[in-house]
Motif scaffolding. Structure first.
Motif, PDB file in Angstrom:
ATOM      1  N   TRP A 333       1.012  -1.575   0.286  1.00 28.46           N
ATOM      2  CA  TRP A 333       0.141  -0.115   0.057  1.00 28.46           C
ATOM      3  C   TRP A 333       0.751   1.485  -0.403  1.00 28.46           C
ATOM      4  O   TRP A 333       0.727   2.043  -0.787  1.00 28.46           O
ATOM      5  N   HIS A 334       1.929   1.665   1.131  1.00 34.05           N
ATOM      6  CA  HIS A 334       2.412   2.792   0.804  1.00 34.05           C
ATOM      7  C   HIS A 334       3.245   2.328  -0.323  1.00 34.05           C
ATOM      8  O   HIS A 334       3.874   3.430  -0.692  1.00 34.05           O
ATOM      9  N   ALA A 335       3.828   1.720  -1.058  1.00 32.78           N
ATOM     10  CA  ALA A 335       4.951   1.850  -1.958  1.00 32.78           C
ATOM     11  C   ALA A 335       3.646   2.266  -3.676  1.00 32.78           C
ATOM     12  O   ALA A 335       4.457   2.776  -4.021  1.00 32.78           O
ATOM     13  N   ILE A 336       2.507   1.260  -3.886  1.00 29.75           N
ATOM     14  CA  ILE A 336       1.812   1.723  -4.557  1.00 29.75           C
ATOM     15  C   ILE A 336       1.310   3.577  -4.000  1.00 29.75           C
ATOM     16  O   ILE A 336       1.378   3.891  -5.249  1.00 29.75           O
ATOM     17  N   PRO A 357      -8.201   4.960  -5.785  1.00 29.31           N
ATOM     18  CA  PRO A 357      -8.192   4.142  -4.158  1.00 29.31           C
ATOM     19  C   PRO A 357      -8.839   3.571  -4.117  1.00 29.31           C
ATOM     20  O   PRO A 357      -8.118   2.059  -3.821  1.00 29.31           O
ATOM     21  N   ILE A 358      -9.823   2.401  -4.472  1.00 31.15           N
ATOM     22  CA  ILE A 358     -10.388   1.423  -4.285  1.00 31.15           C
ATOM     23  C   ILE A 358     -10.073   0.376  -4.969  1.00 31.15           C
ATOM     24  O   ILE A 358      -9.025  -0.869  -4.908  1.00 31.15           O
ATOM     25  N   VAL A 359      -9.391   0.735  -6.207  1.00 31.71           N
ATOM     26  CA  VAL A 359      -8.752  -0.391  -6.541  1.00 31.71           C
ATOM     27  C   VAL A 359      -7.385  -0.706  -6.734  1.00 31.71           C
ATOM     28  O   VAL A 359      -6.694  -0.830  -6.152  1.00 31.71           O
ATOM     29  N   GLN A 360      -6.518   0.639  -6.105  1.00 29.75           N
ATOM     30  CA  GLN A 360      -5.111   1.044  -5.000  1.00 29.75           C
ATOM     31  C   GLN A 360      -5.314  -0.102  -3.982  1.00 29.75           C
ATOM     32  O   GLN A 360      -4.411  -0.809  -3.665  1.00 29.75           O
ATOM     33  N   LYS A 361      -6.524   0.091  -2.988  1.00 28.27           N
ATOM     34  CA  LYS A 361      -6.464  -0.939  -1.951  1.00 28.27           C
ATOM     35  C   LYS A 361      -6.256  -2.384  -2.256  1.00 28.27           C
ATOM     36  O   LYS A 361      -5.634  -3.272  -2.249  1.00 28.27           O
ATOM     37  N   THR A 362      -7.105  -2.569  -3.334  1.00 27.28           N
ATOM     38  CA  THR A 362      -8.131  -3.788  -4.063  1.00 27.28           C
ATOM     39  C   THR A 362      -6.140  -4.941  -3.878  1.00 27.28           C
ATOM     40  O   THR A 362      -6.287  -5.598  -3.612  1.00 27.28           O
ATOM     41  N   VAL A 363      -5.423  -3.960  -4.904  1.00 25.97           N
ATOM     42  CA  VAL A 363      -4.937  -5.082  -5.645  1.00 25.97           C
ATOM     43  C   VAL A 363      -3.173  -4.623  -4.526  1.00 25.97           C
ATOM     44  O   VAL A 363      -2.177  -5.849  -4.512  1.00 25.97           O
ATOM     45  N   ALA A 364      -3.461  -3.657  -3.673  1.00 27.73           N
ATOM     46  CA  ALA A 364      -2.353  -3.619  -2.178  1.00 27.73           C
ATOM     47  C   ALA A 364      -2.621  -4.890  -1.453  1.00 27.73           C
ATOM     48  O   ALA A 364      -1.966  -5.444  -1.090  1.00 27.73           O
ATOM     49  N   TRP A 365      -3.951  -4.532  -0.763  1.00 24.35           N
ATOM     50  CA  TRP A 365      -3.969  -6.364  -0.555  1.00 24.35           C
ATOM     51  C   TRP A 365      -4.138  -7.410  -0.467  1.00 24.35           C
ATOM     52  O   TRP A 365      -3.703  -8.514   0.253  1.00 24.35           O
ATOM     53  N   ASN A 366      -4.364  -7.612  -1.950  1.00 25.11           N
ATOM     54  CA  ASN A 366      -4.662  -8.752  -3.079  1.00 25.11           C
ATOM     55  C   ASN A 366      -2.962  -9.571  -3.043  1.00 25.11           C
ATOM     56  O   ASN A 366      -2.838 -10.551  -3.392  1.00 25.11           O
ATOM     57  N   GLY A 367      -2.513  -8.430  -3.508  1.00 27.61           N
ATOM     58  CA  GLY A 367      -1.224  -8.655  -4.077  1.00 27.61           C
ATOM     59  C   GLY A 367      -1.432  -9.140  -5.787  1.00 27.61           C
ATOM     60  O   GLY A 367      -1.949 -10.065  -6.266  1.00 27.61           O
ATOM     61  N   TRP A 368      -0.153  -9.825  -5.949  1.00 29.80           N
ATOM     62  CA  TRP A 368       0.161 -10.698  -7.128  1.00 29.80           C
ATOM     63  C   TRP A 368       1.351 -10.547  -7.480  1.00 29.80           C
ATOM     64  O   TRP A 368       2.139 -10.624  -6.815  1.00 29.80           O
ATOM     65  N   SER A 369       0.893 -12.081  -8.279  1.00 29.27           N
ATOM     66  CA  SER A 369       2.947 -12.925  -8.962  1.00 29.27           C
ATOM     67  C   SER A 369       3.521 -12.777  -9.935  1.00 29.27           C
ATOM     68  O   SER A 369       4.487 -13.089  -9.668  1.00 29.27           O
ATOM     69  N   SER A 370       2.835 -11.626 -10.765  1.00 30.28           N
ATOM     70  CA  SER A 370       3.535 -11.145 -11.932  1.00 30.28           C
ATOM     71  C   SER A 370       3.123 -10.214 -12.321  1.00 30.28           C
ATOM     72  O   SER A 370       2.086  -9.775 -12.544  1.00 30.28           O
ATOM     73  N   HIS A 375      -1.555  -7.211 -13.463  1.00 30.57           N
ATOM     74  CA  HIS A 375      -2.608  -6.694 -15.419  1.00 30.57           C
ATOM     75  C   HIS A 375      -3.913  -6.934 -15.323  1.00 30.57           C
ATOM     76  O   HIS A 375      -4.820  -6.068 -15.017  1.00 30.57           O
ATOM     77  N   ARG A 376      -4.045  -8.398 -14.534  1.00 30.64           N
ATOM     78  CA  ARG A 376      -5.493  -9.521 -14.438  1.00 30.64           C
ATOM     79  C   ARG A 376      -5.895  -8.862 -13.914  1.00 30.64           C
ATOM     80  O   ARG A 376      -6.936  -8.194 -13.299  1.00 30.64           O
ATOM     81  N   ALA A 377      -5.109  -8.532 -12.157  1.00 27.12           N
ATOM     82  CA  ALA A 377      -5.880  -7.714 -10.849  1.00 27.12           C
ATOM     83  C   ALA A 377      -6.353  -6.121 -10.921  1.00 27.12           C
ATOM     84  O   ALA A 377      -7.692  -6.437 -10.041  1.00 27.12           O
ATOM     85  N   LEU A 378      -6.057  -5.854 -11.948  1.00 29.69           N
ATOM     86  CA  LEU A 378      -6.168  -4.465 -12.281  1.00 29.69           C
ATOM     87  C   LEU A 378      -7.504  -4.252 -13.111  1.00 29.69           C
ATOM     88  O   LEU A 378      -8.463  -3.419 -12.848  1.00 29.69           O
TER      89      LEU A 378
END
Length: 399
Positions: A333-336, A357-370, A375-378
């Protein structure tokens, strides 16, 4: 309005103040149906803060070459089918998400949206009001002294009709100016994506416990008092709906919480309350006592929780707790946030326009592997292609 903008006052439409169109909608339909290009300037006037509903009490319409029509839809809602057909095309609106719901209630639907406020946001304007844009780009100053008028009143006088008509008078010219600017900035594709999202955006889900607002305003945390607020809120809403009044006109929201905080024990105590001393509020004593009494008889196991977070609005815990409840999400979250703010500053737009911000929160909370997973998470979180193209390269570094 910025003092350095030199604008001429425009107090009434160029062709004079239009009359109200009500029973004679067919005349407007016949003219609008012949509109070249099928591009229409639209606006609505509602009675928010006065009436119970958010319905449109006036619809302002203009094609590029037509007169301005001020359509009173009240009582003729079932006769607007031909108008809907005539207006099937592109709509120019300012802050489209505010007007589209009430227009849809009337069966009116665009095939394309041009939102002048969104254009201004993508161009980096600090002030995005219609008044400011018209002054800055077209050189006209539109007075806005009637923005809080009661548009449900009839008849509407010439001052109100002039005010309403001016909201659509210059939208076609404003569209042309903003289109040129967006194309010159290489952002017209961004704009079209945002406008389509606005057009297709589903209605917001209702708040799960709207009465919590009264509790926050009055600082109420006691569970029995919270139950009283909930019951008083429901009763007030029923009365407001029956009277077609905004609930705050029946009894101010802050006073709902204040009244509940006293935890009155009897009908007589309520009747003597200073909060109900006004003559018009004495009619509320009986229904309000029923609400309070119901709360007194609510079992402790069924009392509202002291704290509540509406999952329909934001399913995540407060971000200031992320470092302790989900440290990895907190780090992301801080980095994003740092990278989004930095990129938005480079682009000259607000960070919430670049990525909500809700999109920022969603990807920060769930993370991603690649990168492809990001791209899919966003995409799943609702980001548009232009946002993904810009943000993936900088966000991928925060994994």
């Amino acid at each position: 309005m910025s003092e350095d903008i030199d604008a001429r006052p425009l107090n009434e439409p160029f062709d004079g103040i239009p009359p109200i169109t009500h029973d004679d909608v067919a005349t407007a339909v016949a003219t609008l149906a012949q509109s070249p290009g099928k591009v229409f300037a639209l606006d609505t006037e509602r009675a928010m803060g006065i009436r119970y509903s958010d319905r449109a009490y006036l619809v302002q319409v203009k094609s590029e070459n037509s007169p301005i029509y001020l359509i009173d839809p009240v009582g003729v809602e079932d006769k607007l089918g031909p108008l809907a057909d005539a207006l099937s095309g592109e709509w120019i609106l300012h802050s489209a998400d505010q007007d589209l719901p009430s227009l849809r209630e009337l069966g009116l639907e665009p095939t394309k949206v041009f939102d002048t406020e969104m254009a201004a946001l993508l161009l980096g304007y600090d002030h995005t009001s219609l008044q400011h844009l018209v002054a800055d780009l077209l050189g006209w100053y539109l007075a806005k002294e009637h923005s809080n008028a009661d548009w449900s009143e009839r008849p509407l006088g010439p001052d109100l009709r002039a005010y309403a008509a001016l909201d659509v008078q210059l939208l076609h010219e404003l569209r042309d100016s903003l289109t040129e600017m967006l194309k010159n900035a290489g952002r017209f594709d961004w704009f079209e994506q945002e406008c389509e999202e606005i057009r297709m955006r589903p209605p917001k889900p209702p708040k799960a416990q709207p009465w919590r607002r009264a509790a926050r305003q009055a600082g109420v945390k006691d569970q029995r008092a919270l139950a009283m607020i909930e019951q008083l809120w429901k009763v007030r809403d029923e009365i407001a709906k029956s009277r077609d009044l905004n609930p705050s006109k029946v009894f101010p929201t802050k006073l709902v919480g204040e009244l509940a905080s006293h935890k009155l024990r009897s009908y007589a105590d309520l009747k003597r309350s200073p909060l109900l001393r006004r003559r018009e509020r004495q009619k509320l004593v009986a229904p309000f006592w029923e609400a309070i009494d119901a709360a007194w008889h609510t079992p402790e196991s069924e009392l509202p929780a002291r704290k509540f977070r509406d999952p329909n609005r934001d399913p995540f815990p407060p971000t200031n707790r992320w470092d302790s409840v989900n440290p990895e999400a907190g780090r992301r979250w801080h980095a994003i946030r740092d990278r989004i703010f930095s990129l938005a500053d480079e682009l000259g737009i607000r960070q919430d326009v670049l990525l909500k911000p809700i999109v920022q929160k969603t990807v920060a909370w769930n993370g991603w592997s690649s990168t492809s997973d990001l791209h899919r998470a966003l995409t799943a979180a609702g980001a548009r292609p232009w946002q993904i193209e810009l943000t993936v390269p900088v966000l991928a570094q925060t994994a």
